[in-house]
Design a protein around this motif. Sequence first.
Motif, short mmCIF file in Angstrom:
data_model
loop_
_atom_site.label_atom_id
_atom_site.label_comp_id
_atom_site.label_asym_id
_atom_site.label_seq_id
_atom_site.Cartn_x
_atom_site.Cartn_y
_atom_site.Cartn_z
N MET A 1 1.54 48.60 31.25
CA MET A 1 2.45 47.48 31.67
C MET A 1 2.65 46.06 29.92
SD MET A 1 -0.93 46.12 34.51
CE MET A 1 -1.94 46.88 33.65
N ASP A 2 2.59 46.70 28.71
CA ASP A 2 2.27 45.85 27.81
C ASP A 2 3.44 46.70 27.40
OD1 ASP A 2 0.33 44.56 27.90
OD2 ASP A 2 -0.99 46.34 26.23
N ALA B 1 -4.44 54.00 43.74
CA ALA B 1 -4.15 52.80 44.16
C ALA B 1 -5.16 51.64 42.93
CB ALA B 1 -4.80 53.04 45.26
N ARG B 2 -6.23 51.68 43.02
CA ARG B 2 -7.30 50.35 42.74
C ARG B 2 -6.50 50.51 41.22
NH1 ARG B 2 -11.89 54.01 44.25
NH2 ARG B 2 -12.28 54.96 41.67
N THR B 3 -6.32 51.03 40.31
CA THR B 3 -5.24 50.24 39.08
C THR B 3 -4.38 49.23 39.14
OG1 THR B 3 -6.05 52.09 38.24
CG2 THR B 3 -4.39 51.15 37.16
N LEU B 4 -3.43 49.52 39.99
CA LEU B 4 -2.70 48.91 40.82
C LEU B 4 -2.25 47.86 41.44
CD1 LEU B 4 0.48 48.42 40.93
CD2 LEU B 4 0.89 49.78 42.88
N VAL B 5 -3.95 47.72 42.46
CA VAL B 5 -3.90 46.97 43.22
C VAL B 5 -4.80 45.45 41.66
CG1 VAL B 5 -6.21 45.74 44.73
CG2 VAL B 5 -5.06 47.53 45.50
N GLU B 6 -5.54 45.96 41.84
CA GLU B 6 -6.41 45.00 39.83
C GLU B 6 -5.08 45.02 39.88
OE1 GLU B 6 -8.26 47.56 37.85
OE2 GLU B 6 -10.02 47.86 39.58
N ALA B 7 -3.86 45.35 39.38
CA ALA B 7 -2.93 44.69 38.64
C ALA B 7 -1.83 44.01 38.89
CB ALA B 7 -2.04 45.79 37.19
N ALA B 8 -1.69 43.29 40.52
CA ALA B 8 -0.90 43.43 41.77
C ALA B 8 0.05 42.27 40.95
CB ALA B 8 -1.75 42.69 42.86
N GLY B 9 -1.13 40.22 40.17
CA GLY B 9 -0.24 39.73 39.42
C GLY B 9 0.41 39.97 39.11
N ARG B 10 0.63 41.20 38.76
CA ARG B 10 1.53 41.94 37.25
C ARG B 10 2.85 42.31 37.76
NH1 ARG B 10 -0.61 43.06 32.44
NH2 ARG B 10 1.10 42.85 31.53
N PHE B 11 2.96 41.86 38.82
CA PHE B 11 4.12 43.11 39.97
C PHE B 11 4.74 42.12 40.63
CE2 PHE B 11 1.38 45.97 37.42
CZ PHE B 11 2.84 47.28 37.29
N PRO B 12 5.15 40.89 40.66
CA PRO B 12 5.59 40.07 41.71
C PRO B 12 6.55 39.85 42.28
CG PRO B 12 6.04 39.46 40.25
CD PRO B 12 5.15 40.18 39.71
N ASN B 13 7.63 41.67 42.10
CA ASN B 13 8.72 41.45 42.78
C ASN B 13 8.59 43.31 43.30
OD1 ASN B 13 10.72 39.45 42.34
ND2 ASN B 13 10.23 39.93 39.91
N LEU B 14 7.50 43.77 43.01
CA LEU B 14 7.22 45.41 43.30
C LEU B 14 7.21 45.42 45.03
CD1 LEU B 14 6.68 48.41 42.30
CD2 LEU B 14 4.22 47.81 43.39
N ARG B 15 8.63 46.46 45.16
CA ARG B 15 8.50 46.11 46.67
C ARG B 15 8.70 48.03 47.20
NH1 ARG B 15 8.60 41.77 46.34
NH2 ARG B 15 10.64 40.64 46.87
N ALA B 16 8.71 48.78 46.88
CA ALA B 16 7.68 50.66 46.14
C ALA B 16 7.18 50.66 46.44
CB ALA B 16 9.82 51.00 46.62
N VAL B 17 6.67 51.61 46.52
CA VAL B 17 5.31 52.60 45.59
C VAL B 17 5.27 53.68 46.61
CG1 VAL B 17 2.89 52.82 45.44
CG2 VAL B 17 3.75 50.66 45.01
N PHE B 18 4.69 55.25 45.38
CA PHE B 18 5.05 56.37 45.93
C PHE B 18 3.54 56.74 45.48
CE2 PHE B 18 4.44 60.87 45.85
CZ PHE B 18 5.08 61.14 47.14
N LEU B 19 2.41 56.90 45.96
CA LEU B 19 1.38 56.70 45.53
C LEU B 19 0.68 58.44 45.93
CD1 LEU B 19 -1.44 55.91 44.85
CD2 LEU B 19 -2.00 55.82 47.11
N GLY B 20 1.07 59.45 44.46
CA GLY B 20 0.38 60.54 44.74
C GLY B 20 1.48 61.46 44.13
N ILE C 1 -6.82 52.27 51.08
CA ILE C 1 -5.17 51.90 50.80
C ILE C 1 -4.87 51.20 51.24
CG2 ILE C 1 -4.29 54.49 49.43
CD1 ILE C 1 -2.54 54.76 51.83
N THR C 2 -5.83 50.84 52.02
CA THR C 2 -5.39 48.98 52.78
C THR C 2 -5.45 48.21 52.65
OG1 THR C 2 -6.70 50.22 55.08
CG2 THR C 2 -5.68 47.71 55.19
N PRO C 3 -6.51 47.67 50.28
CA PRO C 3 -6.01 46.48 49.69
C PRO C 3 -4.82 46.75 49.08
CG PRO C 3 -8.22 47.52 49.43
CD PRO C 3 -7.47 49.05 50.74
N LEU C 4 -4.43 47.99 48.98
CA LEU C 4 -3.14 48.65 48.53
C LEU C 4 -1.87 47.87 48.88
CD1 LEU C 4 -1.76 51.43 46.47
CD2 LEU C 4 -0.23 50.04 47.98
#
Length: 317
Positions: free
Chosen positions: A54-55, A80-99, A116-119
Motif C-alpha cells: 500500500m505504501d 480477507a481481513r487485511t483487505l477489509v481493514e484497508a477498504a478505504g484505501r481501495f475506492p476503485n476496487l472491482r475484482a478480488v481473487f482470494l486464495g 468472507i461476508t465482510p469482504l
Amino acid sequence: MNDDHLTEFAGLPVVAFTPGTRPDEPRPPAGEAAWAVRGDWANEPYRDVFARFMDAVDTTQVTALVIGFWGFDGAGGVGARTLVEAAGRFPNLRAVFLGDIVDEEFHISWIQHDDITPLVEAFPALERLEVRGGLNLALSPIRNPNLKVLRFESGGLPAEIVRAVTASDVPALERLDLWLGDPQYGGDTELGDLAPILTGERLPALRHLGLRNCVFQDEIAAEIASAPVVARLETLGLGMGLLTDRGAEELLAGQPLTHLSTLDLEYHYLSEPMMERLRAALPGVRVELGEAQGAAEPDGGDEDDEWDTEMYIAVSE
C-alpha cells in the motif's frame, strides 16, 4: 488445476508484490495491473507485506487485487481481513481473487478462511469475486447489484456457501462457478441445495453456469436436462467430476443444448462411443472433452491383473 499462480485476472496482467519486492522496483501504473500480494513461509508476515504494498502502489487506482499465500498460524482469513481493514484505501476496487495459493504452497483443502461476508460488504461496487479453498469458509446471503462473476474453487465446498449464494440478491450476476468437491473434504452440498440455481429465478442475468468437481455429477446432469436456467445460458460447465455415460445419456435425452456456445465436460468418465454421440448431437457447440479418466492403467504389470476402476474428482485434497 491449481499448480500455477494466476498470470491474468479480470483482463489485466498479474504483477506480484512479495516479501522480496523492493519499494524502488519499476512497476506499471497502478490501474494497469491486477496486483497479487503474496506472502511465504519464512519471511515477513503477510500484513507487513500488504502494508508495504500500500505504501509502494497508488491503491486508489487499483481495480483488481489477487490475495496470495498469507501464511499459516492456525487462524484462517488473514488475507480477507487485511483487505477489509484497508477498504478505504481501495475506492476503485472491482475484482478480488482470494486464495491464489498453489499446491506446492498449500493443498487446496488446507487453505483456511473464515467469514468472507465482510469482504463483500466492504466493497459494494465489487463486480468479480473468486475464492479458492473451503476450510472454515463462511458466507451469509449478500446483496450486491454490481456483482457479475462469482466463483468458488474447492475440493469440498460447504453447503452453507451454496445456500448463501442461492439466497443472495445478485441480479447482475452473469457467471457462477461452484466446485462442489468431495464429502471427505467438507463438500456436504446435496442435490436439493442446487434447486434455486437451476430454476434461475433469482439469477436473471446468468449466462454461464459451472457446477463442477462433484461426486454426484451424473445426478447434476440429470437435473440440468430439464432445468429452466439452461435455456438462457451461453456456456455450461459440468466437468471435473464423476460424470459417466449415465449422466451424459440424461443430457442427450433432455432439453436441447444446441443454443450453447460451449459445453465443458473436461475430466470425465465417459466412454468413447458416448463422446462421439455428444459431438454428433451438438455440431454447432464447442464440446470440450479432453481425455477420459477411469481404467487407463492396470493395477500391476501382469496383463491378467484387474483394471483399476476407482473414480476420483479432479480436485479434492
